[in-house]
Design an enzyme around this catalytic site. Structure first.
Site, mmCIF file in Angstrom:
data_model
loop_
_atom_site.group_PDB
_atom_site.id
_atom_site.type_symbol
_atom_site.label_atom_id
_atom_site.label_comp_id
_atom_site.label_asym_id
_atom_site.label_seq_id
_atom_site.Cartn_x
_atom_site.Cartn_y
_atom_site.Cartn_z
ATOM 1 N N SER A 7 23.722 27.523 60.243
ATOM 2 C CA SER A 7 23.199 27.663 58.905
ATOM 3 C C SER A 7 23.762 28.608 58.059
ATOM 4 O O SER A 7 23.502 29.650 58.213
ATOM 5 C CB SER A 7 21.494 27.835 58.882
ATOM 6 O OG SER A 7 21.033 27.925 57.629
ATOM 7 N N HIS A 32 25.180 23.453 58.060
ATOM 8 C CA HIS A 32 24.000 23.214 57.738
ATOM 9 C C HIS A 32 23.542 24.043 56.411
ATOM 10 O O HIS A 32 23.611 25.248 56.427
ATOM 11 C CB HIS A 32 22.917 23.510 58.682
ATOM 12 C CG HIS A 32 21.553 23.207 58.518
ATOM 13 N ND1 HIS A 32 20.853 22.210 58.502
ATOM 14 C CD2 HIS A 32 20.692 23.849 57.902
ATOM 15 C CE1 HIS A 32 19.651 21.861 58.230
ATOM 16 N NE2 HIS A 32 19.441 23.134 57.951
ATOM 17 N N ASP A 34 21.026 24.930 53.451
ATOM 18 C CA ASP A 34 19.534 24.877 52.943
ATOM 19 C C ASP A 34 19.563 25.098 51.757
ATOM 20 O O ASP A 34 19.565 26.098 50.996
ATOM 21 C CB ASP A 34 19.033 26.058 53.831
ATOM 22 C CG ASP A 34 18.878 25.725 55.217
ATOM 23 O OD1 ASP A 34 18.104 24.793 55.620
ATOM 24 O OD2 ASP A 34 19.372 26.568 55.986
ATOM 25 N N MET A 36 16.582 25.254 48.727
ATOM 26 C CA MET A 36 15.175 25.767 48.330
ATOM 27 C C MET A 36 15.079 25.873 46.849
ATOM 28 O O MET A 36 15.718 26.403 46.164
ATOM 29 C CB MET A 36 14.941 27.165 49.237
ATOM 30 C CG MET A 36 15.265 27.234 50.547
ATOM 31 S SD MET A 36 14.943 28.516 51.221
ATOM 32 C CE MET A 36 15.364 28.302 52.911
ATOM 33 N N HIS A 65 20.033 20.125 53.836
ATOM 34 C CA HIS A 65 18.675 19.963 54.069
ATOM 35 C C HIS A 65 17.937 20.258 52.592
ATOM 36 O O HIS A 65 17.951 21.481 52.287
ATOM 37 C CB HIS A 65 18.269 21.296 55.005
ATOM 38 C CG HIS A 65 16.878 21.354 55.634
ATOM 39 N ND1 HIS A 65 16.499 22.258 56.313
ATOM 40 C CD2 HIS A 65 15.720 20.590 55.206
ATOM 41 C CE1 HIS A 65 15.082 22.285 56.439
ATOM 42 N NE2 HIS A 65 14.662 21.062 55.686
ATOM 43 N N MET A 67 14.855 21.340 50.803
ATOM 44 C CA MET A 67 13.346 21.839 50.766
ATOM 45 C C MET A 67 12.971 22.017 49.389
ATOM 46 O O MET A 67 12.808 23.111 48.680
ATOM 47 C CB MET A 67 13.622 23.271 51.609
ATOM 48 C CG MET A 67 13.457 23.063 53.131
ATOM 49 S SD MET A 67 13.828 24.482 53.908
ATOM 50 C CE MET A 67 15.733 24.345 53.576
ATOM 51 N N MET A 136 11.234 20.705 62.060
ATOM 52 C CA MET A 136 11.242 22.350 61.386
ATOM 53 C C MET A 136 10.682 23.014 62.709
ATOM 54 O O MET A 136 9.487 22.702 63.088
ATOM 55 C CB MET A 136 10.556 22.601 60.275
ATOM 56 C CG MET A 136 11.272 22.049 59.082
ATOM 57 S SD MET A 136 13.081 22.684 58.863
ATOM 58 C CE MET A 136 12.802 24.529 58.911
ATOM 59 N N GLY A 141 11.683 28.099 54.774
ATOM 60 C CA GLY A 141 11.831 29.007 53.665
ATOM 61 C C GLY A 141 12.774 30.112 53.953
ATOM 62 O O GLY A 141 13.383 30.666 53.096
ATOM 63 N N PHE A 142 12.688 30.368 55.254
ATOM 64 C CA PHE A 142 13.431 31.851 55.495
ATOM 65 C C PHE A 142 14.107 31.677 57.027
ATOM 66 O O PHE A 142 13.736 30.981 57.712
ATOM 67 C CB PHE A 142 12.622 32.778 55.616
ATOM 68 C CG PHE A 142 12.072 33.221 54.537
ATOM 69 C CD1 PHE A 142 12.366 33.834 53.262
ATOM 70 C CD2 PHE A 142 10.529 32.639 54.095
ATOM 71 C CE1 PHE A 142 11.937 34.179 52.180
ATOM 72 C CE2 PHE A 142 10.062 32.843 52.997
ATOM 73 C CZ PHE A 142 10.390 33.394 51.861
ATOM 74 N N GLY A 143 15.452 32.097 57.173
ATOM 75 C CA GLY A 143 16.067 32.238 58.342
ATOM 76 C C GLY A 143 15.500 33.575 59.255
ATOM 77 O O GLY A 143 14.722 34.254 58.587
ATOM 78 N N GLY A 144 15.941 33.358 60.491
ATOM 79 C CA GLY A 144 15.534 34.585 60.980
ATOM 80 C C GLY A 144 14.050 34.666 61.829
ATOM 81 O O GLY A 144 13.652 35.822 62.131
ATOM 82 N N ASP A 174 15.613 22.896 63.640
ATOM 83 C CA ASP A 174 15.972 23.808 62.756
ATOM 84 C C ASP A 174 14.800 25.026 62.711
ATOM 85 O O ASP A 174 13.784 24.880 62.228
ATOM 86 C CB ASP A 174 15.998 22.877 61.212
ATOM 87 C CG ASP A 174 16.481 24.033 60.342
ATOM 88 O OD1 ASP A 174 16.887 25.233 60.631
ATOM 89 O OD2 ASP A 174 16.482 23.384 59.251
ATOM 90 N N GLY A 175 15.347 26.047 63.338
ATOM 91 C CA GLY A 175 14.580 27.268 63.065
ATOM 92 C C GLY A 175 14.338 28.003 64.421
ATOM 93 O O GLY A 175 13.827 27.491 65.351
ATOM 94 N N GLY A 176 14.679 29.077 64.621
ATOM 95 C CA GLY A 176 14.558 29.960 65.725
ATOM 96 C C GLY A 176 15.427 29.876 66.946
ATOM 97 O O GLY A 176 14.942 29.987 68.033
ATOM 98 N N GLY A 196 21.351 29.919 62.399
ATOM 99 C CA GLY A 196 21.580 30.747 61.314
ATOM 100 C C GLY A 196 21.822 32.075 62.015
ATOM 101 O O GLY A 196 22.996 32.657 62.299
HETATM 102 C C1 DX5 Z 1 14.808 27.631 57.372
HETATM 103 C C2 DX5 Z 1 16.087 26.862 57.060
HETATM 104 C C3 DX5 Z 1 16.944 27.073 58.378
HETATM 105 C C4 DX5 Z 1 17.366 28.384 58.503
HETATM 106 C C5 DX5 Z 1 17.477 28.584 59.948
HETATM 107 O O1 DX5 Z 1 13.887 27.095 56.332
HETATM 108 O O2 DX5 Z 1 15.693 25.387 56.987
HETATM 109 O O3 DX5 Z 1 18.046 26.173 58.449
HETATM 110 O O4 DX5 Z 1 18.372 29.008 57.919
HETATM 111 O O5 DX5 Z 1 17.772 29.970 60.271
HETATM 112 P P1 DX5 Z 1 17.461 30.601 61.809
HETATM 113 O O6 DX5 Z 1 18.188 29.854 62.822
HETATM 114 O O7 DX5 Z 1 17.914 32.004 61.484
HETATM 115 O O8 DX5 Z 1 15.930 30.464 61.999
HETATM 116 ZN ZN ZN Z 2 17.579 24.051 57.550
#
Ligand code: DX5
Ligand code: ZN
Length: 215
Positions: A7, A32, A34, A36, A65, A67, A136, A141-144, A174-176, A196
């Site tokens: 991502s 990927h 994102d 938003m 993706h 959002m 999801m 909304g956020f990475g990490g 997608d996520g974590g 990500g």
């Molecule tokens: C979150 C995004 C993800 C995000 C994943 O809303 O859709 O794609 O970038 O980031 P990580 O892998 O750091 O959780």
């Molecule tokens: Zn995503």
């Protein structure tokens, strides 16, 4: 072997060229991307203009993706920008079937993303029309953020639905996603891993992608 979709949300936006070059040299399968809107999710990222730059920077699949609310207003712009896969959120689409028809009509692959609280059973009457389900595993909304472990049950249930109907629909998580939980996610039935922070915050992203790929 799962497909790996780093991502770009976690990339260094002051030097995207370097991160794109790194990804192009890596075993990553997809970019990927994102998008938003600050309304459907409490964050704002980027839109078609940046996707257009990514398109020109790579020949890899651009997995977009969305959002955002009202994705029907932007599907054509994302097609023009070079998206290969366009994923909309179930929770943002009152007329999901119409959204999917629009995306397919624009010659893109169509995905549906589900928030953590949305059960996979609601996909029953749309599964045959789509190419990808993005589950999801964090609140979008956020990475990490940390992986929500209940997602593993959703992956297994969705795998069963897809296999029972002999459909060719990919399950994307997608996520974590980390090097520690990737095996359990793949074992549950996932086809695509979005990553990500695990990729971009690691000391050697190319090796991290290879490690994810080899699981
Ligand atoms: C979150 C995004 C993800 C995000 C994943 O809303 O859709 O794609 O970038 O980031 P990580 O892998 O750091 O959780
Ligand atoms: Zn995503």
């Amino acid at each position: 072997m799962a497909l790996i979709a780093p991502s770009l949300l976690s990339a260094n936006f002051l030097n995207l060229q370097a991160d794109c070059t790194m990804l192009n040299q890596s075993q990553a399968d997809w970019y990927h991307l994102d998008v938003m809107d600050g309304s459907f999710v409490p964050n704002i990222s980027f839109g078609p203009m940046l996707i257009d730059f990514f398109r020109k920077a790579t020949s890899k699949v651009c997995d977009v993706h969305l959002m955002i609310e009202k994705p029907e207003n932007y599907a054509e712009a994302f097609k023009k920008a070079g998206a290969d896969i366009l994923t909309v959120h179930y929770e943002a689409c009152t007329h999901l079937h119409r959204n999917i028809q629009q995306i397919k009509g624009l010659q893109m692959q169509a995905g549906v993303a589900l928030n953590p609280h949305t059960p996979v059973s609601i996909l029953k009457d749309i599964l045959q029309d789509i190419d990808l389900v993005c589950l999801m595993s964090v609140n979008p909304g956020f990475g990490g953020q940390s992986f929500i472990s209940h997602t593993l049950n959703k992956i297994k249930a969705l795998r069963k639905m897809i296999d029972e109907q002999s459909l060719n629909v990919k399950i994307e998580i997608d996520g974590g996603v980390t090097l520690d939980n990737a095996k359990s996610i793949i074992d549950a039935g996932a086809d695509v891993l979005v990553a990500g922070n695990t990729v971009f915050k690691s000391a050697n992203p190319i090796d991290t992608i290879a490690a994810l790929k080899s699981i």
